[in-house]
Design a protein around this motif. Structure first.
Motif, PDB file in Angstrom:
ATOM      1  N   UNK A 201       0.827  -1.197   0.000  1.00 54.66           N
ATOM      2  CA  UNK A 201       0.000   0.000   0.000  1.00 54.66           C
ATOM      3  C   UNK A 201       0.863   1.250   0.000  1.00 54.66           C
ATOM      4  N   UNK A 202       0.323   2.366  -0.498  1.00 58.83           N
ATOM      5  CA  UNK A 202       1.028   3.638  -0.330  1.00 58.83           C
ATOM      6  C   UNK A 202       0.971   4.038   1.137  1.00 58.83           C
ATOM      7  N   UNK A 203       1.711   5.045   1.510  1.00 59.59           N
ATOM      8  CA  UNK A 203       1.677   5.516   2.885  1.00 59.59           C
ATOM      9  C   UNK A 203       0.303   6.096   3.196  1.00 59.59           C
ATOM     10  N   UNK A 204      -0.009   6.198   4.488  1.00 56.74           N
ATOM     11  CA  UNK A 204      -1.273   6.788   4.908  1.00 56.74           C
ATOM     12  C   UNK A 204      -1.366   8.225   4.396  1.00 56.74           C
ATOM     13  N   UNK A 205      -0.243   8.951   4.425  1.00 55.53           N
ATOM     14  CA  UNK A 205      -0.240  10.346   3.985  1.00 55.53           C
ATOM     15  C   UNK A 205      -0.610  10.464   2.510  1.00 55.53           C
ATOM     16  N   UNK A 206      -0.017   9.603   1.669  1.00 59.74           N
ATOM     17  CA  UNK A 206      -0.333   9.630   0.241  1.00 59.74           C
ATOM     18  C   UNK A 206      -1.778   9.222   0.000  1.00 59.74           C
ATOM     19  N   UNK A 207      -2.229   8.189   0.702  1.00 60.75           N
ATOM     20  CA  UNK A 207      -3.614   7.732   0.538  1.00 60.75           C
ATOM     21  C   UNK A 207      -4.589   8.840   0.913  1.00 60.75           C
ATOM     22  N   UNK A 208      -4.307   9.558   2.000  1.00 59.92           N
ATOM     23  CA  UNK A 208      -5.192  10.643   2.417  1.00 59.92           C
ATOM     24  C   UNK A 208      -5.190  11.781   1.407  1.00 59.92           C
ATOM     25  N   UNK A 209      -4.029  12.079   0.835  1.00 61.18           N
ATOM     26  CA  UNK A 209      -3.942  13.150  -0.163  1.00 61.18           C
ATOM     27  C   UNK A 209      -4.785  12.821  -1.385  1.00 61.18           C
ATOM     28  N   UNK A 210      -4.636  11.586  -1.880  1.00 59.35           N
ATOM     29  CA  UNK A 210      -5.404  11.177  -3.057  1.00 59.35           C
ATOM     30  C   UNK A 210      -6.896  11.162  -2.749  1.00 59.35           C
ATOM     31  N   UNK A 211      -7.272  10.645  -1.585  1.00 58.58           N
ATOM     32  CA  UNK A 211      -8.671  10.626  -1.194  1.00 58.58           C
ATOM     33  C   UNK A 211      -9.247  12.033  -1.117  1.00 58.58           C
ATOM     34  N   UNK A 212      -8.480  12.947  -0.557  1.00 61.43           N
ATOM     35  CA  UNK A 212      -8.944  14.329  -0.438  1.00 61.43           C
ATOM     36  C   UNK A 212      -9.176  14.949  -1.824  1.00 61.43           C
ATOM     37  N   UNK A 213      -8.250  14.682  -2.752  1.00 56.96           N
ATOM     38  CA  UNK A 213      -8.401  15.207  -4.112  1.00 56.96           C
ATOM     39  C   UNK A 213      -9.661  14.630  -4.765  1.00 56.96           C
ATOM     40  N   UNK A 214      -9.836  13.331  -4.658  1.00 59.73           N
ATOM     41  CA  UNK A 214     -10.984  12.681  -5.294  1.00 59.73           C
ATOM     42  C   UNK A 214     -12.297  13.176  -4.716  1.00 59.73           C
ATOM     43  N   UNK A 215     -12.391  13.259  -3.402  1.00 61.49           N
ATOM     44  CA  UNK A 215     -13.639  13.622  -2.753  1.00 61.49           C
ATOM     45  C   UNK A 215     -13.945  15.108  -2.851  1.00 61.49           C
ATOM     46  N   UNK A 216     -12.900  15.931  -2.927  1.00 64.95           N
ATOM     47  CA  UNK A 216     -13.106  17.376  -2.965  1.00 64.95           C
ATOM     48  C   UNK A 216     -13.272  17.896  -4.380  1.00 64.95           C
ATOM     49  N   UNK A 217     -12.452  17.399  -5.295  1.00 67.15           N
ATOM     50  CA  UNK A 217     -12.412  17.983  -6.638  1.00 67.15           C
ATOM     51  C   UNK A 217     -12.975  17.083  -7.741  1.00 67.15           C
TER      52      UNK A 217
ATOM     53  N   UNK B 246      -7.748   3.916   6.875  1.00 69.06           N
ATOM     54  CA  UNK B 246      -8.141   5.039   6.014  1.00 69.06           C
ATOM     55  C   UNK B 246      -9.656   5.198   5.908  1.00 69.06           C
ATOM     56  N   UNK B 247     -10.422   4.215   6.398  1.00 67.71           N
ATOM     57  CA  UNK B 247     -11.883   4.292   6.301  1.00 67.71           C
ATOM     58  C   UNK B 247     -12.458   5.575   6.885  1.00 67.71           C
ATOM     59  N   UNK B 248     -11.944   6.072   8.040  1.00 66.79           N
ATOM     60  CA  UNK B 248     -12.510   7.324   8.574  1.00 66.79           C
ATOM     61  C   UNK B 248     -12.377   8.505   7.629  1.00 66.79           C
ATOM     62  N   UNK B 249     -11.458   8.430   6.664  1.00 66.07           N
ATOM     63  CA  UNK B 249     -11.258   9.538   5.732  1.00 66.07           C
ATOM     64  C   UNK B 249     -12.063   9.361   4.441  1.00 66.07           C
ATOM     65  N   UNK B 250     -12.804   8.264   4.348  1.00 65.96           N
ATOM     66  CA  UNK B 250     -13.609   7.989   3.159  1.00 65.96           C
ATOM     67  C   UNK B 250     -15.058   8.329   3.473  1.00 65.96           C
TER      68      UNK B 250
END
Length: 342
Positions: free
Chosen positions: A177-193, A217-221
């Motif tokens: 898996x990617x790091x938690x930081x990278x996963x959160x960044x990608x999730x934020x981009x997808x969900x926001x933009x 990462x579920x809490x960030x989805x």
């Protein structure tokens, strides 16, 4: 014989149809957002005035369906939708969607085929494959640029009536898996933009050890995205299904099948397509396919009127019809030359 290029866009995907009519209240809220961005003197707020006016690509992006996606994402709060749209317009500029993130910039990330577009599900959604075991670079902003670039190309390949993609993640071959930081960044981009762009996320061959990562990462989805995630889907000779029950109950008249075998790759997904990623062939073919399609969509958009709020449905239908007419003309020429039998 192996296949090394993307499959063509379906000309008649199942359930392809324009959006249903809005309610009176929804239409009023939509009109408010449309009027805001359609104003002759509109400029992006808090941006250098020399660059505050919208460029052609941005006005094209502000389609009827785009405005509705943001209105739905904000539960029909017109002011919040306007704010989020403006935030995304500025993010797309800052992130480099229109200039920095080019095929040349992200190509080093693509050499192993860790991400590729191939095939369409039964609703016509393009399939974006991710193969973590084929990771070939260290974590960096360019990795995220590449994921966003591929997402933009998936959007290019959406046919009429299709607004979402099918994400295919294969954790075979001891993938990491990617790091938690990278996963959160990608999730934020997808969900926001990219609100309402994910139609389905199919996650195959997920070992129990990696379930812990998804729990982290579920809490960030967001809840709606979680509902679209399917872990270890069932694949049979009839295609791909969400569950074993769907696979067992499937018949030619049912709609439970997610992918037909002809639209699935063999490697990792047991489809009938002998696709093998070849950078030398695939990359050029994908870039050309998307650049030509986007050019045709921009041209069609201009012919229709070239305004904010133009319907993606009308643009894509125009491109589809033009493409089919060209194919018919080419076949007629071959028949006249005696190269095809009628």
């Amino acid at each position: 014989m192996s296949i090394h290029i993307p499959l063509p866009i379906p000309t008649h995907p199942v359930e392809a149809s324009p959006l249903s009519a809005l309610t009176e209240k929804e239409q009023t809220l939509y009109d408010i957002v449309l009027e805001h961005f359609s104003a002759v003197d509109y400029t992006l707020p808090n941006v250098n005035q020399e660059k505050a006016a919208l460029i052609v690509d941005e006005r094209f992006w502000l389609s009827y369906e785009c405005l509705l996606r943001y209105l739905r994402a904000t539960k029909w709060d017109e002011n919040e939708a306007i704010k989020r749209l403006e935030d995304t317009l500025k993010w797309r500029r800052d992130f480099g969607i229109y200039d920095k993130i080019t095929p040349q910039h992200v190509e080093p990330e693509a050499t192993t085929g860790k991400e590729f577009l191939f095939g369409y599900d039964t609703r016509g959604r393009p399939a974006l494959y991710m193969c973590p075991s084929k990771q070939n670079t260290e974590e960096s902003p360019r990795q995220i640029h590449y994921t966003v670039w591929m997402l933009e190309r998936a959007i290019d390949l959406m046919g009429p009536g299709v607004e979402t993609l099918a994400l295919m993640i294969d954790y075979a071959d001891k993938a990491k898996n990617p790091s938690i930081a990278t996963a959160r960044t990608v999730l934020n981009i997808l969900q926001t933009h990219y609100p309402e762009r994910l139609g389905l996320a199919l996650i195959a061959h997920l070992p129990w050890l990696l379930h812990a990562f998804y729990k982290l990462i579920t809490p960030f989805i967001d809840p709606l995205t979680r509902l679209k995630m399917v872990f270890n889907p069932v694949i049979t000779e009839n295609g791909l299904f969400r569950t074993a029950a769907d696979a067992e109950a499937w018949s030619a008249n049912s709609t439970s099948r997610v992918f037909e075998p002809e639209q699935l790759v063999q490697e990792g997904w047991n489809g009938s397509q002998p696709f093998i990623y070849s950078q030398a062939v695939y990359w050029e073919a994908l870039v050309k396919l998307c650049e030509e399609r986007r050019s045709r969509m921009i041209a069609a958009w201009h012919r229709i009127g070239g305004k904010v709020g133009t319907r993606e449905w009308e643009v894509k239908v125009a491109v589809r019809d033009d493409t089919m007419n060209v194919q018919v003309d080419a076949e007629n020429v071959l028949v006249e030359d005696g190269q095809l039998q009628s």
